[in-house]
Scaffold this active site. Structure first.
Site, PDB file in Angstrom:
ATOM      1  N   HIS A 118     -58.060 -28.009  91.957  1.00 31.62           N
ATOM      2  CA  HIS A 118     -59.178 -28.654  92.667  1.00 31.62           C
ATOM      3  C   HIS A 118     -59.268 -30.136  92.274  1.00 31.62           C
ATOM      4  CE1 HIS A 118     -61.253 -24.460  92.446  1.00 31.62           C
ATOM      5  NE2 HIS A 118     -60.894 -24.627  93.698  1.00 31.62           N
ATOM      6  N   LYS A 132     -70.081 -14.085  98.180  1.00 33.38           N
ATOM      7  CA  LYS A 132     -69.361 -13.746  96.940  1.00 33.38           C
ATOM      8  C   LYS A 132     -70.278 -13.840  95.724  1.00 33.38           C
ATOM      9  CE  LYS A 132     -65.228 -16.442  98.156  1.00 33.38           C
ATOM     10  NZ  LYS A 132     -64.394 -17.546  97.694  1.00 33.38           N
ATOM     11  N   ARG A 160     -52.455 -24.089  99.462  1.00 27.39           N
ATOM     12  CA  ARG A 160     -51.423 -23.708  98.488  1.00 27.39           C
ATOM     13  C   ARG A 160     -50.290 -22.933  99.127  1.00 27.39           C
ATOM     14  NH1 ARG A 160     -55.931 -21.073  94.858  1.00 27.39           N
ATOM     15  NH2 ARG A 160     -56.623 -20.873  97.005  1.00 27.39           N
ATOM     16  N   SER A 169     -59.031 -20.081  90.939  1.00 30.89           N
ATOM     17  CA  SER A 169     -60.170 -19.768  90.067  1.00 30.89           C
ATOM     18  C   SER A 169     -60.112 -18.299  89.653  1.00 30.89           C
ATOM     19  CB  SER A 169     -61.484 -20.039  90.795  1.00 30.89           C
ATOM     20  OG  SER A 169     -61.587 -21.390  91.151  1.00 30.89           O
TER      21      SER A 169
HETATM   22  P1  ADP Z   1     -63.469 -21.153  98.628  1.00 32.44           P
HETATM   23  O1  ADP Z   1     -64.182 -20.030  97.956  1.00 32.44           O
HETATM   24  O2  ADP Z   1     -64.295 -21.872  99.638  1.00 32.44           O
HETATM   25  O3  ADP Z   1     -62.074 -20.835  99.138  1.00 32.44           O
HETATM   26  P2  ADP Z   1     -62.391 -22.445  96.261  1.00 32.44           P
HETATM   27  O4  ADP Z   1     -63.289 -23.031  95.236  1.00 32.44           O
HETATM   28  O5  ADP Z   1     -61.594 -21.249  95.887  1.00 32.44           O
HETATM   29  O6  ADP Z   1     -63.328 -22.230  97.507  1.00 32.44           O
HETATM   30  O7  ADP Z   1     -61.404 -23.550  96.804  1.00 32.44           O
HETATM   31  C1  ADP Z   1     -61.867 -24.706  97.454  1.00 32.44           C
HETATM   32  C2  ADP Z   1     -60.718 -25.346  98.220  1.00 32.44           C
HETATM   33  O8  ADP Z   1     -59.728 -25.766  97.297  1.00 32.44           O
HETATM   34  C3  ADP Z   1     -60.013 -24.412  99.190  1.00 32.44           C
HETATM   35  O9  ADP Z   1     -59.610 -25.184 100.315  1.00 32.44           O
HETATM   36  C4  ADP Z   1     -58.800 -23.962  98.409  1.00 32.44           C
HETATM   37  O10 ADP Z   1     -57.727 -23.584  99.259  1.00 32.44           O
HETATM   38  C5  ADP Z   1     -58.485 -25.203  97.630  1.00 32.44           C
HETATM   39  N1  ADP Z   1     -57.750 -24.941  96.384  1.00 32.44           N
HETATM   40  C6  ADP Z   1     -58.032 -24.015  95.439  1.00 32.44           C
HETATM   41  N2  ADP Z   1     -57.131 -24.059  94.435  1.00 32.44           N
HETATM   42  C7  ADP Z   1     -56.239 -25.035  94.765  1.00 32.44           C
HETATM   43  C8  ADP Z   1     -55.047 -25.537  94.169  1.00 32.44           C
HETATM   44  N3  ADP Z   1     -54.565 -25.045  93.026  1.00 32.44           N
HETATM   45  N4  ADP Z   1     -54.388 -26.542  94.801  1.00 32.44           N
HETATM   46  C9  ADP Z   1     -54.856 -27.018  95.982  1.00 32.44           C
HETATM   47  N5  ADP Z   1     -55.958 -26.586  96.601  1.00 32.44           N
HETATM   48  C10 ADP Z   1     -56.643 -25.601  96.022  1.00 32.44           C
END
Ligand code: ADP
Length: 162
Positions: free
Chosen positions: A21, A45, A94, A132
C-alpha cells in the site's frame, strides 16, 4: 496544457497498511496534485484494527509525504470522492484476481458516480505477494512481519497477538 488540479482518492480497508500500500501511496503522491488515502468505514468485513487505529497507523507512516491526507470514508465511495472534489479513484493491482474483483467495481462506480475515473497502478514486483490478510496470518502465528509492513504496523501487530 490546462492548469487544473487533479485530486486522487485511494480507498481501501488498510487492515493493516502494508509496504505494498505504502509503495502505491508514495508513487501516487508524486503523480497527482493531491492524494487522499481513504479508509472505508462502511464495509461489511470485520477488521482486526479499529478505524481509529488504522487512521493513526496510516497517518504516522505517511507523515513524510507532501500533498496528501488520510481520511475516513463514511458512506458511499463515489459520494465521498465528489464531496472531496476527486476526479480519480486509484486502486492497486497485484494479479488477475485483483483485476477480476476491481473491474466490475470500476464500472459500477462510473455509473453511480459522476463519471469518476478509476485508474489502476501496478504493484512493484517486490510487493506483489503482500496482502493485509497474509501479513495478519503470519503475525498471528508469531513470525516477524517487519519485512512486509512499516515499523509502526509491525509493532501494532505484535501487540494485538501478544
Ligand atoms: P480493499 O479491502 O478495499 O480491497 P485493501 O486495503 O486490501 O482494500 O487494498 C486497497 C487497495 O490496495 C486495493 O486496490 C488493493 O488491490 C491494493 N493493494 C493491496 N496490496 C497491494 C500490494 N501489495 N501492491 C499493490 N496494491 C495493493
Amino acid at each position: 496544457m490546462s492548469a487544473s488540479t487533479t485530486i486522487a482518492l485511494y480507498p481501501g480497508s488498510f487492515d493493516p497498511l502494508t509496504n505494498g500500500h505504502l509503495d502505491i501511496i508514495e508513487r501516487a503522491s508524486h503523480i497527482f496534485d493531491h492524494l487522499i488515502v481513504g479508509i472505508g468505514a462502511s464495509q461489511a468485513k470485520s477488521t482486526l484494527f479499529s478505524l481509529e487505529e488504522r487512521l493513526g497507523l496510516l497517518s504516522s507512516a505517511t507523515k513524510h509525504l507532501k500533498h496528501m491526507e488520510v481520511a475516513i470514508i463514511p458512506g458511499l465511495l463515489v459520494d465521498f470522492a465528489e464531496q472531496k472534489g476527486a476526479q480519480v479513484i486509484l486502486r492497486g493491482l497485484r494479479s488477475e484476481t485483483d483485476f477480476s474483483y476491481e473491474f466490475p467495481m470500476a464500472m459500477m462506480n462510473r455509473r453511480i458516480g459522476h463519471n469518476i475515473e478509476t485508474l489502476f497502478m501496478a504493484t512493484s514486483d517486490e510487493y506483489a505477494y503482500i496482502s493485509s490478510t497474509l501479513v495478519k496470518e503470519v503475525a498471528r502465528l508469531g513470525k516477524s512481519v517487519e519485512a512486509f509492513v512499516p515499523q509502526q504496523v509491525a509493532q501494532a501487530l505484535q501487540e494485538k497477538f501478544k
